[in-house]
Design an enzyme around this catalytic site. Sequence first.
Site, PDB file in Angstrom:
ATOM      1  N   TYR A 217     144.610  45.317 -20.686  1.00  0.00           N
ATOM      2  CA  TYR A 217     145.184  45.609 -22.005  1.00  0.00           C
ATOM      3  C   TYR A 217     144.589  44.687 -23.076  1.00  0.00           C
ATOM      4  CZ  TYR A 217     148.556  46.243 -25.758  1.00  0.00           C
ATOM      5  OH  TYR A 217     149.129  46.504 -26.982  1.00  0.00           O
TER       6      TYR A 217
ATOM      7  N   SER B   5     146.230  44.664 -31.266  1.00  0.00           N
ATOM      8  CA  SER B   5     147.363  43.810 -30.874  1.00  0.00           C
ATOM      9  C   SER B   5     146.937  42.360 -31.039  1.00  0.00           C
ATOM     10  CB  SER B   5     147.703  44.067 -29.403  1.00  0.00           C
ATOM     11  OG  SER B   5     148.587  43.069 -28.924  1.00  0.00           O
TER      12      SER B   5
HETATM   13  N1  LIG Z   1     155.211  47.297 -29.016  1.00  0.00           N
HETATM   14  C1  LIG Z   1     154.482  46.207 -29.020  1.00  0.00           C
HETATM   15  O1  LIG Z   1     154.974  45.087 -28.730  1.00  0.00           O
HETATM   16  C2  LIG Z   1     153.032  46.285 -29.430  1.00  0.00           C
HETATM   17  C3  LIG Z   1     152.379  45.098 -29.782  1.00  0.00           C
HETATM   18  C4  LIG Z   1     151.052  45.149 -30.167  1.00  0.00           C
HETATM   19  C5  LIG Z   1     150.393  46.366 -30.199  1.00  0.00           C
HETATM   20  N2  LIG Z   1     151.033  47.515 -29.850  1.00  0.00           N
HETATM   21  C6  LIG Z   1     150.272  48.771 -29.897  1.00  0.00           C
HETATM   22  O2  LIG Z   1     150.931  49.676 -30.757  1.00  0.00           O
HETATM   23  C7  LIG Z   1     150.561  51.012 -30.412  1.00  0.00           C
HETATM   24  C8  LIG Z   1     151.822  51.864 -30.370  1.00  0.00           C
HETATM   25  O3  LIG Z   1     152.638  51.405 -29.325  1.00  0.00           O
HETATM   26  P1  LIG Z   1     154.228  51.385 -29.384  1.00  0.00           P
HETATM   27  O4  LIG Z   1     154.647  49.978 -29.292  1.00  0.00           O
HETATM   28  O5  LIG Z   1     154.724  52.215 -30.501  1.00  0.00           O
HETATM   29  O6  LIG Z   1     154.553  52.049 -27.954  1.00  0.00           O
HETATM   30  P2  LIG Z   1     155.250  53.410 -27.531  1.00  0.00           P
HETATM   31  O7  LIG Z   1     156.594  53.542 -28.152  1.00  0.00           O
HETATM   32  O8  LIG Z   1     155.144  53.440 -26.039  1.00  0.00           O
HETATM   33  O9  LIG Z   1     154.305  54.526 -28.167  1.00  0.00           O
HETATM   34  C9  LIG Z   1     153.069  54.878 -27.578  1.00  0.00           C
HETATM   35  C10 LIG Z   1     152.653  56.234 -28.117  1.00  0.00           C
HETATM   36  O10 LIG Z   1     151.383  56.579 -27.513  1.00  0.00           O
HETATM   37  C11 LIG Z   1     151.485  57.904 -27.001  1.00  0.00           C
HETATM   38  N3  LIG Z   1     150.620  58.099 -25.839  1.00  0.00           N
HETATM   39  C12 LIG Z   1     150.669  57.425 -24.665  1.00  0.00           C
HETATM   40  N4  LIG Z   1     149.786  57.948 -23.797  1.00  0.00           N
HETATM   41  C13 LIG Z   1     149.160  58.967 -24.449  1.00  0.00           C
HETATM   42  C14 LIG Z   1     148.162  59.897 -24.075  1.00  0.00           C
HETATM   43  N5  LIG Z   1     147.620  59.898 -22.835  1.00  0.00           N
HETATM   44  N6  LIG Z   1     147.749  60.812 -24.988  1.00  0.00           N
HETATM   45  C15 LIG Z   1     148.311  60.858 -26.233  1.00  0.00           C
HETATM   46  N7  LIG Z   1     149.258  59.994 -26.634  1.00  0.00           N
HETATM   47  C16 LIG Z   1     149.684  59.071 -25.750  1.00  0.00           C
HETATM   48  C17 LIG Z   1     152.954  58.060 -26.615  1.00  0.00           C
HETATM   49  O11 LIG Z   1     153.326  59.443 -26.629  1.00  0.00           O
HETATM   50  P3  LIG Z   1     153.475  60.410 -25.340  1.00  0.00           P
HETATM   51  O12 LIG Z   1     154.074  59.591 -24.238  1.00  0.00           O
HETATM   52  O13 LIG Z   1     154.373  61.489 -25.870  1.00  0.00           O
HETATM   53  O14 LIG Z   1     152.093  60.896 -25.062  1.00  0.00           O
HETATM   54  C18 LIG Z   1     153.642  57.333 -27.763  1.00  0.00           C
HETATM   55  O15 LIG Z   1     153.782  58.203 -28.859  1.00  0.00           O
HETATM   56  C19 LIG Z   1     149.811  50.921 -29.081  1.00  0.00           C
HETATM   57  O16 LIG Z   1     148.423  51.023 -29.316  1.00  0.00           O
HETATM   58  C20 LIG Z   1     150.170  49.527 -28.580  1.00  0.00           C
HETATM   59  O17 LIG Z   1     149.163  48.992 -27.744  1.00  0.00           O
HETATM   60  C21 LIG Z   1     152.344  47.498 -29.470  1.00  0.00           C
END
Ligand SMILES: NC(=O)c1ccc[n+]([C@@H]2O[C@H](COP(=O)([O-])OP(=O)(O)OC[C@H]3O[C@@H](n4cnc5c(N)ncnc54)[C@H](OP(=O)(O)O)[C@@H]3O)[C@@H](O)[C@H]2O)c1
Length: 257
Positions: free
Chosen positions: A150, A137
């Site tokens: 985080y 991130s």
């Molecule tokens: N959205 C943003 O603004 C942003 C910005 C920078 C970086 N990121 C990074 O991008 C990545 C994806 O995030 P996203 O934005 O797509 O969020 P998201 O929609 O909340 O997706 C998170 C994913 O991680 C899975 N997950 C969570 N806990 C888990 C566990 N204990 N075991 C296995 N899987 C798990 C969730 O699936 P289940 O709940 O089904 O397990 C979901 O598929 C993350 O690493 C996040 O830190 C996001």
Amino acid sequence: MGYPFTSALVTGASSGIGEVMADLLGRAGVPTVVVARRGDRLAEIADRHDGFEVLAADLTTPEGQQVVAERIASVDRPIDLVVNNAGFGTSGTFHELDVDRLDREVQLNIAALTRLSHAALATMVPRGRGWLLNVSSIAGFQAAPKLAVYAATKAYVTSFTESLHEEVSGTGVKVSVLCPGLTRTEFQQVSSTDHYADTFPDFVWTTVDDVANAGLDGVSKGRTVVVPGVLYKGVVAASGITPRGLARRISGLVQRG
Ligand SMILES: NC(=O)c1ccc[n+]([C@@H]2O[C@H](COP(=O)([O-])OP(=O)(O)OC[C@H]3O[C@@H](n4cnc5c(N)ncnc54)[C@H](OP(=O)(O)O)[C@@H]3O)[C@@H](O)[C@H]2O)c1
């Protein structure tokens, strides 16, 4: 687009960035193992594409990490591309937060990603072929008061992945780190940042499609650090020249919730 990889495994594929990456891979004809806890959501995604495999696992547990590491290391059904995308954040004042939740955050964002990166490279380097994409991130480039754990986990992911990129240079294996800025997914609700994230203007948001595309394109090309969007490329460039104290205070104002 056409990708150089012929098989893939994506963690956190049940929503957000991981789901869009899985769909992009599926549409490009790349059979993909989709990993997350919600098996029902994974099954819906797998139904949309040929050759997809569902692997429901909780990556905060040693058992979940083990089963996914074993799938990555499979010799019979080799995985070309591994995307360590699963991750979450926790907004709030550090000492007031649930410490067990913070433990799970460290387990997922750091321990699982490290374990699965090891499984990937230990399998790919002897094979002389493979791609590893770790999702970090822009929060990893500076301290983030009220998202302290985080931001620290993502600083680890960026530093760790940059090191691996250099270590495997010349082996035929490519390692990249994807550093998105604000992207609308379930992340805001899960991390409890939605109450202030919703007040941000449109121009600070990157689309989930652009982020997923940039990540897969970047690792295909062997880029080291992939920052989607002109705005965030500028933020990252500025973070290299902004004094740490100033960057920390600006970051604290942004997480003002
Ligand atoms: N959205 C943003 O603004 C942003 C910005 C920078 C970086 N990121 C990074 O991008 C990545 C994806 O995030 P996203 O934005 O797509 O969020 P998201 O929609 O909340 O997706 C998170 C994913 O991680 C899975 N997950 C969570 N806990 C888990 C566990 N204990 N075991 C296995 N899987 C798990 C969730 O699936 P289940 O709940 O089904 O397990 C979901 O598929 C993350 O690493 C996040 O830190 C996001």
